[in-house]
Design an enzyme around this catalytic site. Sequence first.
Site, PDB file in Angstrom:
ATOM      1  N   CYS A  75       0.731  -1.064   0.569  1.00 49.26           N
ATOM      2  CA  CYS A  75       0.193  -0.198  -0.202  1.00 49.26           C
ATOM      3  C   CYS A  75       0.280   0.970   0.051  1.00 49.26           C
ATOM      4  CB  CYS A  75      -0.691  -0.315   0.800  1.00 49.26           C
ATOM      5  SG  CYS A  75      -2.183   1.500   1.342  1.00 49.26           S
ATOM      6  N   CYS A 192      -0.872   3.139  -6.576  1.00 52.07           N
ATOM      7  CA  CYS A 192      -2.135   2.591  -6.020  1.00 52.07           C
ATOM      8  C   CYS A 192      -2.391   1.091  -6.284  1.00 52.07           C
ATOM      9  CB  CYS A 192      -3.503   3.135  -5.628  1.00 52.07           C
ATOM     10  SG  CYS A 192      -4.488   2.730  -4.618  1.00 52.07           S
TER      11      CYS A 192
END
Length: 265
Positions: A75, A192
């Site tokens: 992440c 992302c």
Amino acid sequence: MADSPTIMVFDSGLGGLTVLREVVAARPDAHFVYVADDAFFPYGHHGENEIIARVVPLMGDLIKAHDPDLVVIACNTASTLVMTHLRAAYSVPFVGTVPAIKPACAQSKTKRVSVLGTKGTVKREYTKALIRDFAQGCEVTLVGSPELASLAEAALSGNAISDDDILTELKPCFVGDPADTSARTDTVVLACTHYPLLLERLTKLAPWPVDWIDPAPAIARRVSDLLGPRVSGVVQEGAEMIFTSRRAHALGPALTPFFGGRVPA
């Protein structure tokens, strides 16, 4: 024969599955624990201090429960905030995920690169420092997408997502004259881990062709290097899927390709 290593892959939701897929391919001898912190998803809707206060103690609980040999923070938002805290608190090796600005700028021919990430990732000082250090003369456009991660989650769960909704998030990445191939954006960093879930749609909807930079293969190489040689004689170890909300997932067959064909417990 040595025991198989346990690799934990952690994300706010399902985006880290794109990293897991590459790590499983690199280390089929490992046992995998995938943790989706869906009780706090999306991280982009929380403040920086909230995320740190959430992830650091949660990681301690997960390490105690699963005893991983290595943890991948799959992440960008979490990696740019909590890695120093995690490494200070725990002895387990951590591999993070950060915007792949350096390789993107190194390969761009037009010197126009866009970074597509969450609003939090693109505004963070960490990302701006990467641009200062590695832009190599490129014009870098930062695009903070408010909804693309949620759209990717919804698509993986089998919900219909409109082209218009995706294109709204994507269009700001494309800078320059569409007719001038020498002076328009030619490289987009997927900052992302959720976004590669939509890569086929992104490619189809892009106003013109670009190179999409996904850091997952590089992360997998780093994980394998840190773990050392593969355990001989092990073809495939088990896998677990954990949601912090404790909900029972109903993804079924949609998950198994990311786990290399394994059915996660």
